[in-house]
Motif scaffolding. Structure first.
Motif, PDB file in Angstrom:
ATOM      1  N   LYS A 118     -47.853 -16.140  29.198  1.00  0.00           N
ATOM      2  CA  LYS A 118     -48.461 -17.108  30.116  1.00  0.00           C
ATOM      3  C   LYS A 118     -48.808 -18.360  29.319  1.00  0.00           C
ATOM      4  O   LYS A 118     -49.489 -18.281  28.294  1.00  0.00           O
ATOM      5  CB  LYS A 118     -49.713 -16.516  30.770  1.00  0.00           C
ATOM      6  CG  LYS A 118     -49.413 -15.314  31.663  1.00  0.00           C
ATOM      7  CD  LYS A 118     -50.685 -14.749  32.289  1.00  0.00           C
ATOM      8  CE  LYS A 118     -50.362 -13.552  33.180  1.00  0.00           C
ATOM      9  NZ  LYS A 118     -51.586 -12.966  33.782  1.00  0.00           N
ATOM     10  N   GLY A 134     -48.354 -23.461  35.598  1.00  0.00           N
ATOM     11  CA  GLY A 134     -47.933 -23.413  36.996  1.00  0.00           C
ATOM     12  C   GLY A 134     -48.644 -24.421  37.883  1.00  0.00           C
ATOM     13  O   GLY A 134     -48.177 -24.706  38.989  1.00  0.00           O
ATOM     14  N   ASP A 137     -46.315 -27.422  38.903  1.00  0.00           N
ATOM     15  CA  ASP A 137     -44.983 -27.196  39.472  1.00  0.00           C
ATOM     16  C   ASP A 137     -44.623 -28.268  40.496  1.00  0.00           C
ATOM     17  O   ASP A 137     -43.479 -28.737  40.539  1.00  0.00           O
ATOM     18  CB  ASP A 137     -44.918 -25.807  40.124  1.00  0.00           C
ATOM     19  CG  ASP A 137     -44.865 -24.693  39.085  1.00  0.00           C
ATOM     20  OD1 ASP A 137     -44.617 -25.000  37.897  1.00  0.00           O
ATOM     21  OD2 ASP A 137     -45.063 -23.515  39.469  1.00  0.00           O
ATOM     22  N   GLU A 140     -43.326 -31.570  38.993  1.00  0.00           N
ATOM     23  CA  GLU A 140     -42.306 -31.295  37.963  1.00  0.00           C
ATOM     24  C   GLU A 140     -41.585 -32.560  37.509  1.00  0.00           C
ATOM     25  O   GLU A 140     -41.295 -32.741  36.320  1.00  0.00           O
ATOM     26  CB  GLU A 140     -41.295 -30.279  38.515  1.00  0.00           C
ATOM     27  CG  GLU A 140     -40.207 -29.904  37.526  1.00  0.00           C
ATOM     28  CD  GLU A 140     -39.214 -28.935  38.113  1.00  0.00           C
ATOM     29  OE1 GLU A 140     -38.012 -29.095  37.839  1.00  0.00           O
ATOM     30  OE2 GLU A 140     -39.627 -28.020  38.844  1.00  0.00           O
ATOM     31  N   PRO A 221     -38.416 -26.231  34.051  1.00  0.00           N
ATOM     32  CA  PRO A 221     -38.432 -24.780  34.307  1.00  0.00           C
ATOM     33  C   PRO A 221     -37.852 -23.972  33.149  1.00  0.00           C
ATOM     34  O   PRO A 221     -38.335 -22.877  32.847  1.00  0.00           O
ATOM     35  CB  PRO A 221     -37.583 -24.641  35.577  1.00  0.00           C
ATOM     36  CG  PRO A 221     -37.688 -25.968  36.252  1.00  0.00           C
ATOM     37  CD  PRO A 221     -37.745 -26.970  35.139  1.00  0.00           C
ATOM     38  N   ASN A 224     -40.408 -24.063  30.183  1.00  0.00           N
ATOM     39  CA  ASN A 224     -41.578 -23.215  30.437  1.00  0.00           C
ATOM     40  C   ASN A 224     -41.293 -21.732  30.238  1.00  0.00           C
ATOM     41  O   ASN A 224     -42.221 -20.934  30.099  1.00  0.00           O
ATOM     42  CB  ASN A 224     -42.083 -23.443  31.862  1.00  0.00           C
ATOM     43  CG  ASN A 224     -42.677 -24.829  32.050  1.00  0.00           C
ATOM     44  OD1 ASN A 224     -42.980 -25.526  31.082  1.00  0.00           O
ATOM     45  ND2 ASN A 224     -42.838 -25.235  33.296  1.00  0.00           N
ATOM     46  N   SER A 225     -40.023 -21.346  30.231  1.00  0.00           N
ATOM     47  CA  SER A 225     -39.669 -19.937  30.065  1.00  0.00           C
ATOM     48  C   SER A 225     -39.286 -19.590  28.628  1.00  0.00           C
ATOM     49  O   SER A 225     -39.029 -18.422  28.332  1.00  0.00           O
ATOM     50  CB  SER A 225     -38.502 -19.575  30.999  1.00  0.00           C
ATOM     51  OG  SER A 225     -37.318 -20.262  30.611  1.00  0.00           O
TER      52      SER A 225
END
Length: 489
Positions: A118, A134, A137, A140, A221, A224-225
């Motif tokens: 996280k 989050g 989002d 973005e 995205p 962030n992963s």
């Protein structure tokens, strides 16, 4: 290949190939890939170019994907929960299939775990505040990741998102095992440090240009992963060396002297000469289809009989345009009637390609390739029937037993990683051995001996996928009692 696979020395790709008229050094010897990257690209190309090889390889690896079994004592409910988790959450059977396909193409497959986390932005202006990534989002398009100093520039939550502010970030572990993922790694970006003496191996991962490009292009995205330690490595243009036990390597055993860095030998490389010959036949067949299967048709003006010869006075360009119009109209409507200003000659050439197409040679070379890889041709043709080929099945299974061995080790590796991550109790898991045709007859004989009280129950129960015969019988008695109670009610 980069000191990894001894292709040149083993198969004739020698520097002397062009100097001596040696029958061992065939023309195909000059086309072996010289580097590891070239060899893997070579394998990927031919894996999809030769559909027979690809399909029989897929059938082979899927043969060894069987059910999970849970030997030993333990809560049946916990075993059922683990089985459901492995199948429904981790999708372990499909991962095993894909891993087998990777081995079929590259001769190697690498799998690692993706550990969830996280991400929070750190605001140090008034004490210490953390903002979950989050939260941004819906903003973005306004979020910017600064790769050089590893910060995020985002709409400022302290100012009602009306201005921008730059924050550092931190990643916290997410201990939810449902967010674990199994990642199959591209072998083209893997390097290994290997010691022949101690069998020590370490895996080094080089980021693909696509992954680095996505970070540089500010694809939020994706960024962030990606874990923080990987983003740090990208920033410094470094590779990643995984800790011991973090990567599972699926490969086939090799004899000594073939691999210098623990790389497996792809069957597409080991059988390249058969592939080379097959491609020559396919090329000849394709050219034959292009040049000799369809007739070459020719129209020309024919001299007229008697009187003035119209062909001598007619404009050739007018005749050509008229013939082209007739051909076009004929293709639109075959029932139309046509006329020309002079007699016409029609000739056909070629169309004798059937006698040149080497169908028998293609079939022979396909069978040679499959046999060279150890795949029974009957397996590709789906004619390997268990009633008729028990011996062939036995040889086939033993020849590829390393696939089951790798799968079984992989299942144990996955379960241990999950249990270490979640802190749950240890449950032993095995992959069931594939059953052969002769197992059915043996099972019937064992069942008779069990009913006669000569051999114990587990002798036959194990062949049926029941690891704990006593627990199964106890469970059956409990179910009988439950049925009786419900019936009484």
């Amino acid at each position: 290949m980069d000191g990894s696979i001894a292709i040149g020395g083993m198969m004739g790709g020698s520097s002397y190939a062009g100097r001596f008229s040696n029958p061992v050094l065939l023309p195909s010897s000059t086309y072996y890939p010289a580097t590891l990257t070239a060899a893997l690209d070579f394998c990927r190309y031919f894996y999809y170019t030769i559909p027979n090889f690809r399909q029989v390889q897929k059938r082979t690896v899927r043969y060894f994907v069987t059910e999970f079994e849970y030997p030993g004592d333990g809560d049946i409910t916990e075993k059922e929960k683990l089985d459901k988790y492995l199948k429904d959450v981790l999708d372990l059977p499909q991962t095993m299939i894909t891993m087998g396909d990777e081995w079929g193409c590259y001769g190697n497959a690498f799998v690692r775990f993706y550990y969830p986390f996280k991400r929070y932005l750190i605001d140090r202006r008034n004490g210490l505040n953390l903002y979950a990534i989050g939260m941004f989002d819906k903003y973005e398009t306004q979020v910017v990741y600064n790769m050089a100093n590893m910060t995020y520039t985002v709409p400022d939550p302290a100012n009602d998102f009306k201005s921008n502010y730059t924050f550092e970030f931190v990643d916290f572990e997410d201990r939810d095992k449902n967010n674990l993922k199994l990642i199959i790694m591209d072998p083209r970006y893997i390097r290994m440090q290997y010691c022949d003496i101690s069998k020590m191996v370490r895996y080094i991962y080089k980021f693909s240009p696509k992954s680095v490009g996505q970070v540089k292009n500010n694809e939020i995205p994706v960024i962030n992963s990606i874990p923080r330690y990987m983003l740090e490595a990208m920033k410094d243009n470094n590779d990643i060396r995984f800790r011991d036990g973090e990567v599972f390597h699926f490969t086939s055993p090799l004899i000594s002297g073939v691999s210098y860095s623990n790389w497996g030998m792809p069957e597409l490389i080991a059988n390249f000469r058969h592939i080379y010959q097959l491609m020559l036949y396919l090329k000849a067949d394709e050219y034959t289809a292009m040049d000799f299967m369809m007739p070459f048709r020719l129209f020309s003006m024919a001299p007229g009989g008697g009187g003035e010869d119209v062909a001598q006075t007619l404009d050739a360009s007018f005749f050509q345009a008229q013939i082209q119009t007739i051909i076009a109209n004929r293709r639109k409507d075959p029932t139309l009637m046509h006329s020309v200003a002079c007699p016409v000659n029609y000739q056909e050439f070629g169309a004798n390609g059937k006698q040149f197409a080497p169908k028998e040679l293609l079939q022979y070379q396909n069978e040679q390739l499959l046999n060279g890889c150890g795949f029974p041709v009957e397996l590709f043709q789906c004619s390997l029937q268990t009633q008729q080929y028990p011996t062939a099945l036995r040889i086939f299974q033993n020849n590829f037993w390393f696939i089951y061995n790798n799968y079984n080790k992989f299942v144990k590796w996955v379960v241990k990683k999950v249990q270490d991550f979640s802190g749950e109790g240890m449950i032993e898991v095995n992959l069931q051995e594939p059953k052969l045709a002769d197992n059915l007859e043996n099972t019937n004989i064992l069942m008779q001996l069990v009913m006669s009280g000569i051999v114990p129950y587990d002798k036959v129960f194990k062949n049926l996928g029941i690891s704990d015969a006593v627990a199964a019988m106890v469970r059956r008695r409990e179910q009988d009692m439950e049925v009786e109670e419900e019936t009484q009610k």
